[in-house]
Motif scaffolding. Structure first.
Motif, PDB file in Angstrom:
ATOM      1  N   ILE A  44       0.866  -1.179   0.000  1.00  0.00           N
ATOM      2  CA  ILE A  44       0.000   0.000   0.000  1.00  0.00           C
ATOM      3  C   ILE A  44       0.897   1.222   0.000  1.00  0.00           C
ATOM      4  O   ILE A  44       1.652   1.460   0.943  1.00  0.00           O
ATOM      5  N   VAL A  45       0.810   1.953  -1.105  1.00  0.00           N
ATOM      6  CA  VAL A  45       1.658   3.125  -1.254  1.00  0.00           C
ATOM      7  C   VAL A  45       0.948   4.330  -0.639  1.00  0.00           C
ATOM      8  O   VAL A  45      -0.204   4.618  -0.985  1.00  0.00           O
ATOM      9  N   VAL A  46       1.632   4.983   0.287  1.00  0.00           N
ATOM     10  CA  VAL A  46       1.059   6.191   0.883  1.00  0.00           C
ATOM     11  C   VAL A  46       2.116   7.295   0.790  1.00  0.00           C
ATOM     12  O   VAL A  46       3.253   7.100   1.237  1.00  0.00           O
ATOM     13  N   ALA A  47       1.749   8.407   0.189  1.00  0.00           N
ATOM     14  CA  ALA A  47       2.678   9.525   0.140  1.00  0.00           C
ATOM     15  C   ALA A  47       2.845  10.048   1.562  1.00  0.00           C
ATOM     16  O   ALA A  47       1.864  10.439   2.202  1.00  0.00           O
ATOM     17  N   ALA A  48       4.087  10.037   2.030  1.00  0.00           N
ATOM     18  CA  ALA A  48       4.328  10.391   3.432  1.00  0.00           C
ATOM     19  C   ALA A  48       4.035  11.866   3.705  1.00  0.00           C
ATOM     20  O   ALA A  48       3.849  12.265   4.847  1.00  0.00           O
ATOM     21  N   ASP A  49       3.978  12.672   2.645  1.00  0.00           N
ATOM     22  CA  ASP A  49       3.664  14.095   2.858  1.00  0.00           C
ATOM     23  C   ASP A  49       2.154  14.338   2.825  1.00  0.00           C
ATOM     24  O   ASP A  49       1.682  15.429   3.064  1.00  0.00           O
ATOM     25  N   ASP A  50       1.385  13.328   2.501  1.00  0.00           N
ATOM     26  CA  ASP A  50      -0.052  13.494   2.334  1.00  0.00           C
ATOM     27  C   ASP A  50      -0.833  12.642   3.339  1.00  0.00           C
ATOM     28  O   ASP A  50      -1.920  13.024   3.779  1.00  0.00           O
ATOM     29  N   GLY A  51      -0.273  11.499   3.684  1.00  0.00           N
ATOM     30  CA  GLY A  51      -0.926  10.636   4.669  1.00  0.00           C
ATOM     31  C   GLY A  51      -2.046   9.792   4.071  1.00  0.00           C
ATOM     32  O   GLY A  51      -2.238   9.759   2.862  1.00  0.00           O
ATOM     33  N   ILE A  52      -2.785   9.152   4.974  1.00  0.00           N
ATOM     34  CA  ILE A  52      -3.841   8.225   4.547  1.00  0.00           C
ATOM     35  C   ILE A  52      -5.023   8.980   3.938  1.00  0.00           C
ATOM     36  O   ILE A  52      -5.471   9.983   4.484  1.00  0.00           O
ATOM     37  N   LYS A  53      -5.465   8.501   2.783  1.00  0.00           N
ATOM     38  CA  LYS A  53      -6.575   9.115   2.038  1.00  0.00           C
ATOM     39  C   LYS A  53      -7.644   8.050   1.773  1.00  0.00           C
ATOM     40  O   LYS A  53      -7.385   6.862   1.981  1.00  0.00           O
ATOM     41  N   GLY A  63      -7.277 -11.323   2.558  1.00  0.00           N
ATOM     42  CA  GLY A  63      -6.435 -12.074   3.487  1.00  0.00           C
ATOM     43  C   GLY A  63      -4.977 -12.112   3.081  1.00  0.00           C
ATOM     44  O   GLY A  63      -4.299 -13.127   3.270  1.00  0.00           O
ATOM     45  N   VAL A  64      -4.489 -11.027   2.498  1.00  0.00           N
ATOM     46  CA  VAL A  64      -3.092 -11.013   2.061  1.00  0.00           C
ATOM     47  C   VAL A  64      -2.240 -10.203   3.033  1.00  0.00           C
ATOM     48  O   VAL A  64      -2.754  -9.443   3.851  1.00  0.00           O
ATOM     49  N   LYS A  65      -0.925 -10.400   2.924  1.00  0.00           N
ATOM     50  CA  LYS A  65       0.003  -9.657   3.770  1.00  0.00           C
ATOM     51  C   LYS A  65       0.110  -8.221   3.246  1.00  0.00           C
ATOM     52  O   LYS A  65       0.081  -7.986   2.040  1.00  0.00           O
ATOM     53  N   ILE A  66       0.238  -7.292   4.170  1.00  0.00           N
ATOM     54  CA  ILE A  66       0.322  -5.883   3.780  1.00  0.00           C
ATOM     55  C   ILE A  66       1.707  -5.333   4.098  1.00  0.00           C
ATOM     56  O   ILE A  66       2.223  -5.543   5.197  1.00  0.00           O
ATOM     57  N   ILE A  67       2.304  -4.678   3.125  1.00  0.00           N
ATOM     58  CA  ILE A  67       3.515  -3.905   3.397  1.00  0.00           C
ATOM     59  C   ILE A  67       3.177  -2.459   3.014  1.00  0.00           C
ATOM     60  O   ILE A  67       2.630  -2.216   1.938  1.00  0.00           O
ATOM     61  N   VAL A  68       3.466  -1.542   3.900  1.00  0.00           N
ATOM     62  CA  VAL A  68       3.176  -0.144   3.585  1.00  0.00           C
ATOM     63  C   VAL A  68       4.453   0.501   3.046  1.00  0.00           C
ATOM     64  O   VAL A  68       5.513   0.401   3.667  1.00  0.00           O
ATOM     65  N   ALA A  69       4.338   1.102   1.866  1.00  0.00           N
ATOM     66  CA  ALA A  69       5.465   1.863   1.341  1.00  0.00           C
ATOM     67  C   ALA A  69       5.194   3.327   1.642  1.00  0.00           C
ATOM     68  O   ALA A  69       4.292   3.931   1.073  1.00  0.00           O
ATOM     69  N   ALA A  70       5.960   3.868   2.592  1.00  0.00           N
ATOM     70  CA  ALA A  70       5.837   5.294   2.902  1.00  0.00           C
ATOM     71  C   ALA A  70       6.657   6.006   1.843  1.00  0.00           C
ATOM     72  O   ALA A  70       7.883   6.059   1.900  1.00  0.00           O
ATOM     73  N   ASN A  71       5.957   6.524   0.831  1.00  0.00           N
ATOM     74  CA  ASN A  71       6.630   7.061  -0.356  1.00  0.00           C
ATOM     75  C   ASN A  71       6.874   8.578  -0.242  1.00  0.00           C
ATOM     76  O   ASN A  71       6.347   9.226   0.655  1.00  0.00           O
ATOM     77  N   LYS A  72       7.649   9.056  -1.147  1.00  0.00           N
ATOM     78  CA  LYS A  72       7.958  10.495  -1.269  1.00  0.00           C
ATOM     79  C   LYS A  72       8.693  11.025  -0.041  1.00  0.00           C
ATOM     80  O   LYS A  72       8.466  12.173   0.379  1.00  0.00           O
ATOM     81  N   ILE A  73       9.541  10.171   0.552  1.00  0.00           N
ATOM     82  CA  ILE A  73      10.254  10.639   1.749  1.00  0.00           C
ATOM     83  C   ILE A  73      11.295  11.703   1.398  1.00  0.00           C
ATOM     84  O   ILE A  73      11.839  12.362   2.276  1.00  0.00           O
ATOM     85  N   ASP A  74      11.551  11.877   0.079  1.00  0.00           N
ATOM     86  CA  ASP A  74      12.474  12.943  -0.326  1.00  0.00           C
ATOM     87  C   ASP A  74      11.820  14.306  -0.221  1.00  0.00           C
ATOM     88  O   ASP A  74      12.483  15.337  -0.241  1.00  0.00           O
ATOM     89  N   LYS A  75      10.486  14.317  -0.084  1.00  0.00           N
ATOM     90  CA  LYS A  75       9.787  15.604  -0.125  1.00  0.00           C
ATOM     91  C   LYS A  75       9.760  16.280   1.240  1.00  0.00           C
ATOM     92  O   LYS A  75       9.627  15.624   2.281  1.00  0.00           O
TER      93      LYS A  75
END
Ligand code: GDP
Length: 592
Positions: free
Chosen positions: A169-178, A192-204
Motif C-alpha cells: 500500500i503506497v502512501v505519500a508520506a507528505d499526504d498521509g492516509i486518504k 487475506g493477504v500480507k500488507i507492506i506499507v510503502a511510505a513514499n515520497k520521503i524525499d519531499k
C-alpha cells in the motif's frame, strides 16, 4: 387452454426460449410475445428468457399454471480454488500488487522497481489496465501485478487482490492516509493477504513517516516497532531510495509465508488480461497458480479455449515452459477469454472444446445479449415508478478496462435512473455497434479505442452520439451527466402567505372573486394558490389580482384586508372561513 387446469405444474429449464415456453404452456406464441411486450420486454420467438421472468409472465397470464425449475448440470469450470500445495510442492515467487491513493506514486514505484519508464505513456496519468511482470531480486523472482490506481478501477483491484500474496500500500508520506488508501487496506484485508506499507515520497519536504505510522494504527495496522506486524518501508520512488529494502521485505514475508505450489499437475491459473492483436488474434495474459504450462497445451477458460501457439513473458519474450506465479502471454485462443476467469489445462482439443461449449451455452442461458433478466422485467413492470434508463454501448481496448468501465457504470444506478448496457465489447467501434446504437437509441462510448472513418461517417449520417475517451473518470463523468439529464427536476414550493375568506363576491366555473384577511406572510399576484377547507384540499388555483380597497395592489401584508380574484379549472364554491394559501413553484434541475 383447456388442458391447463388449475393445478398444472410445468417444469422448465433455467433459461427457455419464448417459442418453447409457449409450446409448453400450450398457448400461441403470439400471446406470450404480446404479454412480454405488455411488460416492456421485446423478445422474439427464439430469444431466451430466464426462469424468474417466465414465472412472472406466466402468473400475469393467469393460466393456472405454476412453473418449476428443472435441475441443470453444473457448469464445466468450477469456481476457482486456491491451489493446495502437496508435499512435493516447490517454492514459488510471491505475487505482489501495489495499491493506494491516486497520485501517491504507485506507477512511479512500479516503474522504479521495473526499471522501465512506463509512466509517461498513460492517459491522464492513470494506469489503464492490469497486467503483470516479474523482476529479480538477489536472484529470486517477484511477480508484480501492474494494478491500476484510480478508484474507478476498484473492480479490477478487487480481482487483483484475490490473485495476490502481498499488497504494497503506497502512501505519500507528505499526504498521509486518504480514502483510496483506506479502500486498499480494506481490499487487502478482505483478500487475506500480507500488507507492506510503502511510505513514499520521503524525499519531499513535509514527509512525516511518524504521522503516517500513527494514522496506520488508527486503521488497525500497527507497525512492527510498535508491537504490530505491519512492515513500513520508507521509500522514494523518485530517487529510488529504499527500494532494495522494500524488496528485501517482500522476500522476508515470502520466506515467512513459505509460498509453494505444485509443478507436476495440469497447469491452472487466472486470466488477468485479454485483448486482440493484429496478426495474432486474441492474446491473453495469465497468471499461473499451479502446474507447468507449455506451448501446445490445450487450455480452457470460460467459454474460450486454446491450443497454446505462443507462450511468452508478458514483455513478449518466448518461453518453453512457465511455472507457478509466473505471468505469461498466451496466443491461440479461438475467442477472447474473459478477464478474471480461471483457466485450466485439459487433455486434448476435444475436451477443451466440449468444456468451452458447455460454458458458452450456460452463459447464453444466463445473461447473454438477448436474454432478459427478471430484475429488468420487474423494473419494467414497475414502470409507473418512472425508472429512466440510459442506453449505452461500450467498446474498450482490453477486457480488463471493459470490465472496470461496466462495473463503475453499474454502480451509478439509482432508484430513478439506471444505465442499461445494450452492447459492449473489445475493439474499435464498428458498423454493428452503430447499428445497435441506432435501433436502441444508445450513446456509444469508446474507451481507448479507435473510431474508423467509415464509422464516423455512419455515426454522423445516422445522428448517433459517439463519445471517445482515454481517461476512465472522464467517461464516467460524461455518463453521470447524461443520467442527470434523465432525473426529473426537483419541484420546490415556497409558501408566500395565507388569506382567510370573509366574503364571496363572484363565483363562476372558471373564476372566483372573494375578500378576506391576510393571516400569514404576504400575498402577491400573480401566484399559485391552494384552496382548503379544514383538512380538505378544494383545488389548486391561479391568483390573478389583488385589491386593497378599490385600488389594485401588487402586494398585501399580514393583518390587512383585501380582495382577491383567481382562475380555477373547476368550480369552487367558497364559504366564509376557507383558506387560500399562496405559493410559488420552481423546478430545479438535479445532478447525480
Ligand atoms: P499514482 O497515481 O499513485 O500511480 O502516482 P504516480 O506514480 O503517477 O505519481 C504521482 C506524482 O507523484 C508524479 O508526479 C510523480 O512524479 C510523483 N512522485 C511519485 N513518487 C514520488 C517520490 O518518491 N518523490 C517525489 N518527490 N515525487 C514522487
Amino acid at each position: 387452454m383447456a388442458e391447463n387446469v388449475d393445478t398444472t405444474t410445468i417444469e422448465i429449464e433455467d433459461m427457455i426460449t419464448v417459442g418453447t415456453l409457449a409450446e409448453r404452456l400450450s398457448i400461441p406464441v403470439s400471446r406470450l410475445i404480446g404479454e412480454l411486450m405488455k411488460n416492456g420486454v421485446m423478445a422474439t420467438v427464439n430469444e431466451r428468457i430466464d426462469f424468474d421472468t417466465a414465472e412472472i409472465i406466466v402468473e400475469e397470464l393467469q393460466l393456472g399454471v405454476t412453473l418449476a425449475k428443472r435441475a441443470t448440470a453444473e457448469p464445466a469450470v468450477a469456481v476457482r480454488e486456491k491451489p493446495v500445495a502437496s508435499a512435493t510442492a516447490v517454492p514459488r515467487a510471491p505475487v505482489v500488487a501495489v495499491m493506494g491513493h491516486v497520485d501517491h506514486g504507485k506507477t512511479t514505484l512500479l516503474d522504479a522497481i521495473r526499471g522501465a519508464n512506463v509512466v509517461k505513456g498513460e492517459a491522464g496519468g492513470i494506469t489503464q489496465h492490469i497486467s503483470a511482470y516479474q523482476v529479480e531480486h538477489n536472484g529470486r523472482p517477484i511477480t508484480f501485478l501492474d494494478t491500476p490506481g484510480h478508484e474507478a478501477f476498484a473492480a479490477i483491484r478487487e480481482h487483483g487482490a484475490h490473485l495476490t500474496d502481498i499488497v504494497i500500500i503506497v502512501v505519500a508520506a507528505d499526504d498521509g492516509i486518504k480514502p483510496q488508501t483506506i479502500e486498499a487496506i480494506r481490499f487487502a484485508r478482505k483478500a487475506g493477504v500480507k500488507i507492506i506499507v510503502a511510505a513514499n515520497k520521503i524525499d519531499k519536504e513535509g514527509a512525516d513517516v511518524n504521522r503516517l505510522k500513527q494514522q496506520l494504527s488508527e486503521h488497525e495496522l500497527l507497525v512492527e516497532e510498535w508491537g504490530g506486524d505491519t512492515f513500513v518501508a520508507e521509500v522514494s520512488a523518485k530517487t529510488q531510495k529504499g527500494i532494495p529494502e522494500l524488496l528485501d521485505m517482500i522476500m522476508l514475508v515470502t520466506d515467512v509465508e513459505e509460498l509453494k505450489a505444485d509443478i507436476d499437475v495440469p497447469a491452472r491459473g487466472l486470466i488477468i488480461e485479454a485483448h486482440v492483436e493484429q496478426g495474432r488474434g486474441p492474446v491473453a495474459h495469465a497468471l499461473i497458480e499451479a502446474g507447468t504450462l507449455k506451448p501446445g497445451h490445450f487450455i480452457v477458460s470460460g467459454s474460450s479455449y486454446a491450443k497454446i501457439r505462443n507462450l511468452e513473458t508478458t514483455e513478449g519474450k518466448p518461453v518453453k515452459e512457465a511455472f507457478p506465479s509466473q505471468p505469461v502471454a498466451i496466443t491461440g485462443f479461438k475467442t477472447l477469454p474473459e478477464f478474471g476467469d480461471p483457466f485450466e489445462v485439459v487433455a486434448n482439443e476435444k475436451e477443451a472444446r466440449a468444456r468451452a461449449e458447455a460454458v458458452a451455452s450456460d452463459k447464453n442461458a444466463s445473461g447473454g445479449h438477448n436474454n432478459i433478466g427478471s430484475s429488468e422485467l420487474i423494473r419494467l413492470i414497475n414502470r409507473d415508478n418512472k425508472m429512466e434508463e440510459l442506453n449505452i454501448i461500450i467498446k474498450a481496448d482490453v477486457q480488463g478496462s471493459l470490465t472496470s468501465v461496466i462495473d463503475s457504470l453499474k454502480a451509478m444506478d439509482t432508484d430513478e435512473v439506471s444505465v442499461r448496457i445494450v452492447g459492449s465489447g473489445v475493439g474499435p467501434i464498428g458498423e454493428n455497434d452503430l447499428h445497435l446504437a441506432h435501433t436502441s437509441k444508445a450513446i456509444v462510448y469508446g474507451f481507448n479505442v479507435d473510431l474508423p472513418t467509415s464509422s464516423k461517417q455512419q455515426a454522423s449520417r445516422d445522428k448517433i452520439h459517439v463519445r471517445m475517451y482515454r481517461v476512465i473518470y472522464e467517461l464516467i463523468d460524461d455518463v453521470k451527466e447524461e443520467l442527470s439529464k434523465l432525473l426529473k427536476p426537483e419541484i420546490i414550493e415556497t409558501e408566500l402567505g395565507r388569506l382567510v375568506v370573509k366574503g364571496i363576491f363572484k363565483t363562476t366555473k372558471t373564476e372566483v372573486i372573494c375578500g378576506g384577511e391576510v393571516t400569514k406572510g404576504k400575498l402577491v399576484a400573480p401566484a399559485l394558490a391552494r384552496v382548503t377547507r379544514g383538512d380538505e384540499n378544494l383545488g389548486e388555483v391561479e391568483v390573478t389580482g389583488l385589491k386593497r380597497g378599490p385600488a389594485e395592489a401588487k402586494e398585501v401584508f399580514e393583518g390587512e384586508m383585501c380582495g382577491m380574484s383567481f382562475n380555477t379549472t373547476k368550480r369552487i364554491d367558497l364559504v366564509e372561513g376557507d383558506r387560500i394559501e399562496l405559493f410559488t413553484r420552481q423546478a430545479v434541475t438535479r445532478s447525480l
